[in-house]
Enzyme design. Structure first.
Site, short mmCIF file in Angstrom:
data_model
loop_
_atom_site.label_atom_id
_atom_site.label_comp_id
_atom_site.label_asym_id
_atom_site.label_seq_id
_atom_site.Cartn_x
_atom_site.Cartn_y
_atom_site.Cartn_z
N ASP A 1 0.86 -1.19 0.00
CA ASP A 1 0.00 0.00 0.00
C ASP A 1 0.89 1.24 0.00
OD1 ASP A 1 -2.41 1.41 0.04
OD2 ASP A 1 -2.49 1.46 2.23
N ASP B 1 3.64 1.68 7.99
CA ASP B 1 2.37 0.96 7.92
C ASP B 1 2.38 -0.17 6.90
OD1 ASP B 1 -0.16 0.09 8.27
OD2 ASP B 1 -1.15 1.94 7.66
#
Length: 322
Positions: free
Chosen positions: A195, A211
């Site tokens: 991502d 993340d």
């Protein structure tokens, strides 16, 4: 413990159970899938606590995420690292799993900076080298057929699409889905961030990757294409710059450029389904008030049809990398 009612007292108790103590400055950060808080600790400086949304990932899947990040850091990849206590970096309190991360003192990544894009390409190549030896076997790979079927089911059950638009919307979804499955034909897979967009990056003497909640195996281009924006010429320049950094560390297969539009289409569909599935979470209507409006679904019908057409267009190509 109620995931939707993480009060400061509960967060203090959870962190204390892992031997981590809040001194001051507990502040919720901008995160929707998980609950994330920044704070000053008594002994470890500025930290970030991440409470995982229940039932999204298993304990073992989260442990693979943390192992991947730790291995990347050991190989010099600039990533935010999980804090360990007695060799453990995944903790549990009141039935919720959480991890604590060392805060990165940095500023926002500038996506329009070619210097920063080139440096990011190098860091992603280093990450993908680590990913070659990490199977991430418990985490789902990029699987369009299964993902599209799941997303359609979610949209049929949870999305509030006006009756007069439903036929057009699901026809467009079906057409795009068939094209994604046809054109997504990867040859090589590696461990990915999964991502990689500007919101998951910081800059401090180079890019820092944050993340890894969506880490998985897939084609390397998955971690590159979200950094491309603008018209075709602008994207070609950005791509050239990313690959200039990438190729200093790891070879990039130009055939993967044909996967960009199928991956973009898959993300579009998954994003709609994600919003629909999470709409009962009070944070979502407040953050995304435009979702589930008639205007939104009209726009999505147009976007799905345009994306289906883009699958048949010539992919981005750079003779330098052929």
């Amino acid at each position: 413990m109620d995931y939707y009612q993480l009060t400061p007292d509960v967060i203090d108790e959870a962190l204390a159970s892992a031997g981590i103590y809040v001194d001051r400055g507990l502040m919720a950060l901008n995160s929707y899938e998980n609950r994330v808080y920044r704070f000053q600790s008594e002994n470890d400086g500025i930290l970030v606590a991440k409470f995982y949304r229940p039932e999204r990932w298993s304990r073992e899947q989260i442990e693979q995420e943390l192992d991947f990040v730790t291995a990347a850091a050991a190989q010099g990849v600039q990533v935010a690292e999980p804090l360990q206590r007695n060799g453990v970096c995944l903790f549990e309190f009141g039935g919720l799993l959480f991890s604590v991360w060392k805060s990165v003192p940095a500023r926002a990544f500038e996506q329009d900076s070619l210097d920063q894009l080139e440096a990011l390409g190098e860091q992603l190549a280093r990450l993908h080298l680590v990913g070659e030896s990490h199977s991430l076997s418990l985490r789902p790979g990029i699987a369009p057929e299964a993902e599209l079927s799941k997303a359609r089911n979610i949209l049929e059950r949870h999305a509030v699409i006006p009756a007069r638009l439903q036929h057009r919307f699901f026809d467009a979804l079906t057409s795009l889905g068939r094209g994604i499955i046809e054109y997504y034909q990867p040859k090589e897979l590696t461990g990915l961030h999964g991502d990689c967009h500007a919101g998951n990056l910081l800059w401090n003497n180079g890019p820092w990757l944050l993340d890894f909640d969506d880490c998985r195996r897939g084609p390397a281009v998955q971690d590159l294409w979200m950094m491309l924006s603008g018209d075709r010429q602008e994207q070609l320049l950005q791509l050239d710059t990313l690959l200039a950094g990438y190729e200093t560390v790891r070879s990039f297969k130009s055939a993967e450029l044909a996967l960009i539009e199928p991956l973009r289409g898959l993300r579009m569909v998954n994003y709609m389904a994600w919003l629909a599935l999470r709409w009962s979470d009070p944070a979502f209507p407040a953050a995304f008030p435009w979702f589930n409006t008639e205007e939104y679904w009209q726009q999505q019908i147009t976007a799905l049809n345009e994306q289906a057409e883009s699958l048949t267009a010539p992919p981005l190509s750079l003779t330098l990398w052929d």
